[in-house]
Write an enzyme that holds these catalytic residues in place. Structure first.
Site, mmCIF file in Angstrom:
data_model
loop_
_atom_site.group_PDB
_atom_site.id
_atom_site.type_symbol
_atom_site.label_atom_id
_atom_site.label_comp_id
_atom_site.label_asym_id
_atom_site.label_seq_id
_atom_site.Cartn_x
_atom_site.Cartn_y
_atom_site.Cartn_z
ATOM 1 N N SER A 298 0.845 -1.198 0.000
ATOM 2 C CA SER A 298 0.000 0.000 0.000
ATOM 3 C C SER A 298 0.874 1.240 0.000
ATOM 4 O O SER A 298 1.637 1.474 0.944
ATOM 5 C CB SER A 298 -0.892 0.014 1.239
ATOM 6 O OG SER A 298 -1.422 1.314 1.402
ATOM 7 N N HIS B 192 -1.191 -1.325 -4.215
ATOM 8 C CA HIS B 192 -2.469 -1.038 -3.554
ATOM 9 C C HIS B 192 -2.576 0.469 -3.346
ATOM 10 O O HIS B 192 -1.715 1.089 -2.718
ATOM 11 C CB HIS B 192 -2.520 -1.788 -2.220
ATOM 12 C CG HIS B 192 -3.815 -1.663 -1.492
ATOM 13 N ND1 HIS B 192 -4.912 -2.456 -1.766
ATOM 14 C CD2 HIS B 192 -4.194 -0.843 -0.496
ATOM 15 C CE1 HIS B 192 -5.908 -2.141 -0.962
ATOM 16 N NE2 HIS B 192 -5.499 -1.152 -0.179
ATOM 17 N N ASP C 102 -4.840 3.511 -1.923
ATOM 18 C CA ASP C 102 -5.925 3.825 -0.987
ATOM 19 C C ASP C 102 -6.501 5.194 -1.281
ATOM 20 O O ASP C 102 -5.823 6.213 -1.115
ATOM 21 C CB ASP C 102 -5.380 3.804 0.448
ATOM 22 C CG ASP C 102 -5.099 2.389 0.909
ATOM 23 O OD1 ASP C 102 -6.013 1.552 0.839
ATOM 24 O OD2 ASP C 102 -3.955 2.126 1.338
ATOM 25 N N MET D 228 -9.298 7.913 -0.258
ATOM 26 C CA MET D 228 -10.158 8.283 0.879
ATOM 27 C C MET D 228 -10.773 9.655 0.635
ATOM 28 O O MET D 228 -10.124 10.534 0.079
ATOM 29 C CB MET D 228 -9.317 8.336 2.158
ATOM 30 C CG MET D 228 -8.579 7.051 2.463
ATOM 31 S SD MET D 228 -7.576 7.254 3.932
ATOM 32 C CE MET D 228 -6.669 5.716 3.913
ATOM 33 N N HIS E 201 -8.387 0.822 -3.977
ATOM 34 C CA HIS E 201 -9.302 0.596 -2.856
ATOM 35 C C HIS E 201 -10.045 1.902 -2.583
ATOM 36 O O HIS E 201 -9.476 2.844 -2.032
ATOM 37 C CB HIS E 201 -8.441 0.159 -1.650
ATOM 38 C CG HIS E 201 -9.196 -0.037 -0.383
ATOM 39 N ND1 HIS E 201 -8.571 -0.153 0.842
ATOM 40 C CD2 HIS E 201 -10.528 -0.160 -0.129
ATOM 41 C CE1 HIS E 201 -9.482 -0.338 1.783
ATOM 42 N NE2 HIS E 201 -10.668 -0.335 1.227
ATOM 43 N N MET F 109 -12.236 4.039 -0.618
ATOM 44 C CA MET F 109 -12.878 4.281 0.683
ATOM 45 C C MET F 109 -13.641 5.588 0.573
ATOM 46 O O MET F 109 -13.309 6.589 1.214
ATOM 47 C CB MET F 109 -11.798 4.347 1.781
ATOM 48 C CG MET F 109 -11.269 2.981 2.139
ATOM 49 S SD MET F 109 -9.749 3.068 3.087
ATOM 50 C CE MET F 109 -8.573 3.159 1.748
ATOM 51 N N MET G 132 -11.331 -6.086 5.475
ATOM 52 C CA MET G 132 -10.506 -5.121 6.219
ATOM 53 C C MET G 132 -10.171 -5.688 7.587
ATOM 54 O O MET G 132 -11.054 -6.134 8.326
ATOM 55 C CB MET G 132 -11.259 -3.789 6.397
ATOM 56 C CG MET G 132 -11.389 -2.937 5.149
ATOM 57 S SD MET G 132 -9.824 -2.561 4.345
ATOM 58 C CE MET G 132 -8.989 -1.553 5.593
ATOM 59 N N ASP H 247 -6.376 -6.396 4.545
ATOM 60 C CA ASP H 247 -5.745 -5.080 4.523
ATOM 61 C C ASP H 247 -5.758 -4.461 5.914
ATOM 62 O O ASP H 247 -6.833 -4.193 6.457
ATOM 63 C CB ASP H 247 -6.539 -4.211 3.522
ATOM 64 C CG ASP H 247 -5.993 -2.806 3.369
ATOM 65 O OD1 ASP H 247 -4.950 -2.498 3.949
ATOM 66 O OD2 ASP H 247 -6.640 -2.023 2.642
#
Ligand code: DX5
Ligand code: ZN
Length: 222
Positions: A10, A35, A37, A39, A68, A70, A139, A177
């Protein structure tokens, strides 16, 4: 069913001032996925990487981008992340009202769909979608921040999903994760997880040594 193990470092734990170089190091180290992330400050309290960053990284890397999301109502952004260069897009069941339509859209854009559950969401909620996705992300921390401690109860959920997939002959990747390090990797793999996300576990200290240690553990499993 024989599992193929993959490492998905990540980049939340990378140096954001030199992300291009960090991706080049991951490639040299032999990582399977990157990966990423994303957000939004709404679904999770933190804000991280967005579409322009994914696009810039795609211009300098041919690796698999495991994005991913979020973010609340992720369907609003699927097309833009696909166009920016996502290889796989993961949506949270808790954030999405039309999961089937979102999966359809991800597939129609030629991207690999995945669904994700946060630690308080029961494992059963993924079952209706298992025949339609290649990967489920469980998660192991509350989404939003790197560097947290793995929540043990999430291992039971991953194991239940793996059991269900095996009982129903489904070829499924189970990704986990949050808080995964070499020290606790065995318990995660024992739960039937085969795609490992690691942020600090890869980037803290020597990236090459850390990555090699993950792959040594994978090889022990055959
Ligand atoms: C947390 C993110 C994770 C995070 C993992 O919300 O989804 O991908 O970067 O970081 P570590 O491995 O440090 O817990
Ligand atoms: Zn993540």
């Amino acid at each position: 069913m024989k599992l193929t193990y993959k490492l998905a470092p990540s980049i939340l734990a990378a140096d954001f001032a030199k992300l291009g170089e960090e991706l080049a190091r991951l490639k040299t180290a032999g990582a399977d996925y990157v990966h990423i992330d994303v957000m939004d400050g709404v679904f999770v309290p933190n804000i991280s990487i967005g579409i322009p960053v994914v696009r810039s990284l795609r211009a300098c890397s041919d690796m698999f981008f495991d994005v991913h999301l979020m973010i609340q109502d992720p369907a609003r952004y699927i097309k833009r992340f696909a166009e920016a260069g996502a290889s796989g897009i993961t949506i949270h069941l808790e954030a999405c009202s039309g999961v089937d339509a979102a999966i359809d859209e991800i597939v129609s854009l030629g991207v690999q769909p995945a669904i994700c559950i946060s630690p308080d969401t029961p494992y059963e909620s993924v079952i209706p979608y298992l025949s339609r996705v290649r990967m489920v992300l469980v998660m192991s921390v509350y989404p939003g921040y790197g560097g947290q401690k793995l929540i043990e109860s999430t291992l039971t959920k991953a194991a239940a999903i793996r059991r269900y997939a095996e009982d129903n002959n489904l070829e499924l990747d189970i990704e986990m994760d949050g808080g995964i390090k070499i020290d606790n990797l065995d318990t995660v793999l024992d739960a039937g997880v085969n795609v490992i996300v690691a942020g600090t576990g890869v980037f803290k200290g020597d990236l090459y040594e850390n990555t090699a240690a993950f792959y040594r553990k994978f090889r022990e499993r055959g």
